[in-house]
Design a protein around this motif. Structure first.
Motif, PDB file in Angstrom:
ATOM      1  N   THR A  38       0.840  -1.192   0.000  1.00 33.29           N
ATOM      2  CA  THR A  38       0.000   0.000   0.000  1.00 33.29           C
ATOM      3  C   THR A  38       0.875   1.241   0.000  1.00 33.29           C
ATOM      4  O   THR A  38       1.697   1.432   0.898  1.00 33.29           O
ATOM      5  CB  THR A  38      -0.942   0.019   1.219  1.00 33.29           C
ATOM      6  N   GLY A  39       0.696   2.072  -1.038  1.00 34.74           N
ATOM      7  CA  GLY A  39       1.418   3.334  -1.148  1.00 34.74           C
ATOM      8  C   GLY A  39       0.581   4.486  -0.628  1.00 34.74           C
ATOM      9  O   GLY A  39      -0.422   4.292   0.071  1.00 34.74           O
ATOM     10  N   TRP A  76      -0.571  -7.677  -4.584  1.00 35.30           N
ATOM     11  CA  TRP A  76      -1.628  -6.699  -4.794  1.00 35.30           C
ATOM     12  C   TRP A  76      -1.064  -5.339  -4.412  1.00 35.30           C
ATOM     13  O   TRP A  76      -0.409  -5.194  -3.381  1.00 35.30           O
ATOM     14  CB  TRP A  76      -2.862  -7.020  -3.954  1.00 35.30           C
ATOM     15  N   LEU A  77      -1.268  -4.349  -5.259  1.00 36.02           N
ATOM     16  CA  LEU A  77      -0.716  -3.011  -5.068  1.00 36.02           C
ATOM     17  C   LEU A  77      -1.844  -1.994  -5.078  1.00 36.02           C
ATOM     18  O   LEU A  77      -2.644  -1.956  -6.018  1.00 36.02           O
ATOM     19  CB  LEU A  77       0.280  -2.705  -6.189  1.00 36.02           C
ATOM     20  N   ASN A  78      -1.930  -1.189  -4.030  1.00 33.91           N
ATOM     21  CA  ASN A  78      -2.932  -0.134  -3.979  1.00 33.91           C
ATOM     22  C   ASN A  78      -2.358   1.089  -3.263  1.00 33.91           C
ATOM     23  O   ASN A  78      -1.177   1.117  -2.918  1.00 33.91           O
ATOM     24  CB  ASN A  78      -4.221  -0.625  -3.307  1.00 33.91           C
ATOM     25  N   ASN A  79      -3.205   2.097  -3.051  1.00 34.14           N
ATOM     26  CA  ASN A  79      -2.788   3.322  -2.375  1.00 34.14           C
ATOM     27  C   ASN A  79      -3.787   3.692  -1.289  1.00 34.14           C
ATOM     28  O   ASN A  79      -4.950   3.265  -1.327  1.00 34.14           O
ATOM     29  CB  ASN A  79      -2.701   4.480  -3.371  1.00 34.14           C
ATOM     30  N   ALA A  80      -3.325   4.536  -0.359  1.00 36.19           N
ATOM     31  CA  ALA A  80      -4.219   5.045   0.682  1.00 36.19           C
ATOM     32  C   ALA A  80      -5.373   5.826   0.074  1.00 36.19           C
ATOM     33  O   ALA A  80      -6.502   5.759   0.551  1.00 36.19           O
ATOM     34  CB  ALA A  80      -3.440   5.917   1.660  1.00 36.19           C
ATOM     35  N   LEU A 117       0.052 -10.576   4.581  1.00 35.15           N
ATOM     36  CA  LEU A 117       0.991  -9.535   4.984  1.00 35.15           C
ATOM     37  C   LEU A 117       0.687  -8.267   4.200  1.00 35.15           C
ATOM     38  O   LEU A 117       0.473  -8.316   2.992  1.00 35.15           O
ATOM     39  CB  LEU A 117       2.427  -9.999   4.692  1.00 35.15           C
ATOM     40  N   ILE A 118       0.649  -7.123   4.897  1.00 36.44           N
ATOM     41  CA  ILE A 118       0.508  -5.816   4.252  1.00 36.44           C
ATOM     42  C   ILE A 118       1.805  -5.048   4.459  1.00 36.44           C
ATOM     43  O   ILE A 118       2.241  -4.844   5.594  1.00 36.44           O
ATOM     44  CB  ILE A 118      -0.664  -5.005   4.825  1.00 36.44           C
ATOM     45  N   ILE A 119       2.417  -4.632   3.361  1.00 36.26           N
ATOM     46  CA  ILE A 119       3.637  -3.830   3.412  1.00 36.26           C
ATOM     47  C   ILE A 119       3.255  -2.394   3.076  1.00 36.26           C
ATOM     48  O   ILE A 119       2.791  -2.114   1.967  1.00 36.26           O
ATOM     49  CB  ILE A 119       4.704  -4.364   2.441  1.00 36.26           C
ATOM     50  N   GLY A 122       5.857   4.205   3.301  1.00 31.33           N
ATOM     51  CA  GLY A 122       5.849   5.588   3.755  1.00 31.33           C
ATOM     52  C   GLY A 122       4.925   5.832   4.937  1.00 31.33           C
ATOM     53  O   GLY A 122       4.086   5.006   5.291  1.00 31.33           O
ATOM     54  N   ARG A 123       5.082   7.000   5.538  1.00 28.80           N
ATOM     55  CA  ARG A 123       4.360   7.375   6.755  1.00 28.80           C
ATOM     56  C   ARG A 123       2.854   7.463   6.531  1.00 28.80           C
ATOM     57  O   ARG A 123       2.063   6.986   7.357  1.00 28.80           O
ATOM     58  CB  ARG A 123       4.898   8.726   7.248  1.00 28.80           C
ATOM     59  N   ILE A 124       2.428   8.067   5.418  1.00 29.88           N
ATOM     60  CA  ILE A 124       1.003   8.252   5.149  1.00 29.88           C
ATOM     61  C   ILE A 124       0.313   6.906   4.967  1.00 29.88           C
ATOM     62  O   ILE A 124      -0.763   6.649   5.513  1.00 29.88           O
ATOM     63  CB  ILE A 124       0.788   9.136   3.908  1.00 29.88           C
ATOM     64  N   SER A 125       0.945   6.030   4.211  1.00 28.09           N
ATOM     65  CA  SER A 125       0.379   4.695   3.997  1.00 28.09           C
ATOM     66  C   SER A 125       0.269   3.936   5.314  1.00 28.09           C
ATOM     67  O   SER A 125      -0.761   3.317   5.616  1.00 28.09           O
ATOM     68  CB  SER A 125       1.251   3.917   3.013  1.00 28.09           C
TER      69      SER A 125
END
Length: 198
Positions: A38-39, A76-80, A117-119, A122-125
């Motif tokens: 998660t970005g 799986w790739l996503n963003n906040a 597992l969730i990686i 960055g701080r916001i994510s």
């Protein structure tokens, strides 16, 4: 009330970001992935292409995956947030209300992908996934969050563009992450050391 029936969000007007986006940048990758990344938010290239982590930060992200022995089609790739936050013509950090408005889509991904597992990148994510504000002390360590899979926070790839001297720290964290994946039988290939040779 919003019905969350699909991993692909086709329209959302829950916050101001809907007014300036080119398109919604949905999560992508393998729907049965054991690992979710998660970005923070889409940037200019992601907003245009509709896929997370493009451009220079995307190259670093791909090098991180290679070091871990993973590929984009395995994760799986996503963003906040799924829409690009803008200040004038430049990217900005998403605001707390924007993160909160997008959180149902993030939790939907967690529920339907069911990663082990969730990686967070960055701080916001990290804050958006966990609700915690201790990124500086927990980066590179396993974090337990009630109701969620294990969380492992890392620096955002874009951070390494401007702080090249932090690459050894990232490599240390990635090595710890590999140990965790091995200990918990999370499938990955032998890693490629390219990111950590420079």
């Amino acid at each position: 009330m919003y019905e969350l029936t699909s991993l692909k969000v086709t329209d959302c007007r829950r916050c101001r970001l809907s007014r300036s986006r080119t398109q919604i940048v949905n999560g992508s990758g393998h729907v049965g992935a054991a690992v979710m990344f998660t970005g923070e938010a889409p940037g200019k290239a992601e907003d245009l292409m509709g896929v997370g982590f493009q451009g220079q930060a995307g190259k670093i992200f791909d090098a991180m995956l290679a070091y871990l022995g993973l590929r984009r089609d395995q994760i799986w790739l996503n963003n906040a947030v799924r829409c690009r936050p803008l200040q004038g013509q430049k990217n900005r950090t998403p605001r707390p209300d924007e993160i909160q408005a997008c959180r149902p889509w993030l939790l939907q991904d967690v529920d339907q992908i069911a990663p082990r597992l969730i990686i967070t990148l960055g701080r916001i994510s990290y804050a958006s996934v966990t609700g915690y504000d201790d990124f500086a002390t927990m980066r590179g360590k396993l974090v337990s969050v009630p109701g969620l899979p294990s969380v492992f926070p890392l620096f955002h790839p874009a951070y390494l563009i401007y702080r090249r001297e932090m690459r050894p720290v990232m490599c240390h964290d990635l090595t710890a992450l590999i140990r965790y994946m091995d200990e918990h039988d999370i499938e990955h290939s032998p890693g490629q050391p390219g990111l950590c040779l420079s």
